[in-house]
Scaffold this active site. Structure first.
Site, PDB file in Angstrom:
ATOM      1  N   GLU A 209       3.214  -2.407  -3.142  1.00 14.00           N
ATOM      2  CA  GLU A 209       2.746  -3.725  -2.688  1.00 14.00           C
ATOM      3  C   GLU A 209       1.953  -3.611  -1.385  1.00 14.00           C
ATOM      4  OE1 GLU A 209       2.826  -5.946  -4.740  1.00 14.00           O
ATOM      5  OE2 GLU A 209       4.505  -5.524  -6.063  1.00 14.00           O
TER       6      GLU A 209
ATOM      7  N   HIS B  11      -1.538  -2.680  -2.116  1.00  8.19           N
ATOM      8  CA  HIS B  11      -2.393  -3.824  -2.466  1.00  8.19           C
ATOM      9  C   HIS B  11      -2.979  -4.487  -1.214  1.00  8.19           C
ATOM     10  CE1 HIS B  11      -1.784  -3.731  -6.699  1.00  8.19           C
ATOM     11  NE2 HIS B  11      -0.585  -4.282  -6.741  1.00  8.19           N
TER      12      HIS B  11
ATOM     13  N   CYS C 178      -6.138   7.135  -5.578  1.00  5.90           N
ATOM     14  CA  CYS C 178      -5.540   6.172  -4.647  1.00  5.90           C
ATOM     15  C   CYS C 178      -5.311   6.796  -3.269  1.00  5.90           C
ATOM     16  CB  CYS C 178      -4.249   5.620  -5.249  1.00  5.90           C
ATOM     17  SG  CYS C 178      -4.574   4.746  -6.797  1.00  5.90           S
TER      18      CYS C 178
ATOM     19  N   CYS D 263      -3.776   1.207 -10.568  1.00  7.33           N
ATOM     20  CA  CYS D 263      -4.367   2.492 -10.955  1.00  7.33           C
ATOM     21  C   CYS D 263      -4.221   2.693 -12.465  1.00  7.33           C
ATOM     22  CB  CYS D 263      -3.643   3.609 -10.203  1.00  7.33           C
ATOM     23  SG  CYS D 263      -4.226   5.248 -10.631  1.00  7.33           S
TER      24      CYS D 263
HETATM   25 ZN   LIG Z   1       0.837  -4.476  -8.331  1.00 11.15          ZN
HETATM   26 ZN   LIG Z   2      -3.588   6.064  -8.486  1.00 11.18          ZN
END
Ligand SMILES: [Zn+2]
Ligand SMILES: [Zn+2]
Length: 326
Positions: free
Chosen positions: A238, A241, A275, A248
């Site tokens: 979270e 985000h 990420c 992803c």
């Molecule tokens: Zn999420």
């Molecule tokens: Zn990822």
């Protein structure tokens, strides 16, 4: 979480038909597409380049099973280039801290959950993390109800977000309320795991449904460790985000969407190369010292498998230096 909220405005039948149709079309990206999502690493340091090589430590995302997130929410993914183009919020000299706002009671067990989560967030995001004074449900005008299905108390997320918005500290990158209470976003909804307003840089996340007691099940003897493990994952996901990372679809990754507890339990706690690159670009941390801090945290709380995963990563990134970092 935001997807769930948006869907409210779409007629339910149309929405379901659309999702079923798109679900048929979801195909895991190819190796080439995964590399394209990481983007060109030209000009990056040799260490960072190595950290972003997919190698053997990252599993490609599998074909989703019926009921899994990607079977029901066929997302198209966000490459590193998509991420930078979206001009996400980034920490800077002034907005440099992550604040955690504990809301309601936390279980008093052997693990001081909030303090440990603070340490974890500091290691994971390589940023200063502060915990705000506890906010009791009775202290403010927070609407609650009893869920008719589970008979558990729930709190209305919009009330919490409104309180957070009014009290964002000047040096906050984001403020995240964490709670063991169950949440609901509006009366017609059964529940929600969490909700955030990226523009206002505030969010609220519940760990209630990660505790076996929530479902009337007996807490096993290692329940505190399981609760901490699940809480660490949801916090990493979270908070990710809040930095503008969307779900992803490239590798098994902490940023994978999750539709049910078994799916979130199967999701790893680490960031995949796509990420990791986004977060490193946003925060500018040194990947090796971040892995070193995470290694020490995982060892301390007994997450030995994850510590081993980090040790493997460090050996591959810096074969000669890894031992010194640990
Ligand atoms: Zn999420
Ligand atoms: Zn990822």
């Amino acid at each position: 979480m935001a997807n769930r909220k948006r869907r409210i405005t779409i007629p339910v039948v149309l929405c379901l038909a659309l999702l079923m149709n798109l679900a048929m079309n979801f195909k895991p990206p190819t190796a080439e597409e995964r590399l394209r999502a990481i983007g060109s690493t030209k000009g990056l340091s040799e260490t960072l380049k190595k950290a972003l090589e997919p190698g053997v430590d990252f599993e490609p995302i599998p074909i989703p099973k019926r009921g899994d997130w990607l079977a029901e929410h066929p997302e198209t993914g966000q490459t590193f280039n998509d991420f930078t183009r979206s001009r996400p919020n980034r920490p800077d000299k002034i907005r440099s801290k992550i604040y955690l706002q504990p809301l309601g009671e936390f279980p008093k067990g052997k693990i001081p959950l909030v303090k440990t989560l603070k340490e974890y967030a500091a290691a994971y995001f390589n940023m200063h993390v502060d915990v705000l004074p506890y906010l009791a449900l009775s202290e403010r005008n927070i609407t609650t109800r009893v869920n008719p299905y589970t008979l558990n108390r729930q709190i209305l997320t919009s009330d919490v977000l409104a309180i957070l918005q009014k009290n964002v500290p000047a040096d906050a990158f984001c403020v995240l309320a964490i709670t063991m209470e169950d949440l609901y976003p509006e009366p017609s909804w059964n529940f929600v795991f969490g909700q955030a307003s990226l523009r206002e840089r505030v969010g609220v996340y519940s760990f209630a449904r990660y505790d076996p007691a929530f479902y009337g099940q007996k807490r096993g003897k290692d329940y505190e460790k399981i609760l901490l493990w699940r809480s660490c994952k949801v916090l990493a996901h979270e908070t990710g985000h809040m930095f503008g990372l969307t779900h992803c679809i490239y590798f098994d990754c902490v940023l994978n969407g999750s539709n049910h507890l078994a799916e979130s339990d199967a999701r790893p706690v680490h960031l995949c190369p796509v990420c990791l690159r986004k977060l490193q670009h946003s925060i500018g941390f040194d990947v090796v010292s971040r892995y070193g801090n995470l290694f020490r945290f995982y060892k301390k709380v007994g997450f030995d498998d994850e510590a081993q995963w980090i040790a493997n990563r460090l050996k591959r990134i810096l074969p000669d230096e890894a031992a010194k970092e640990m």
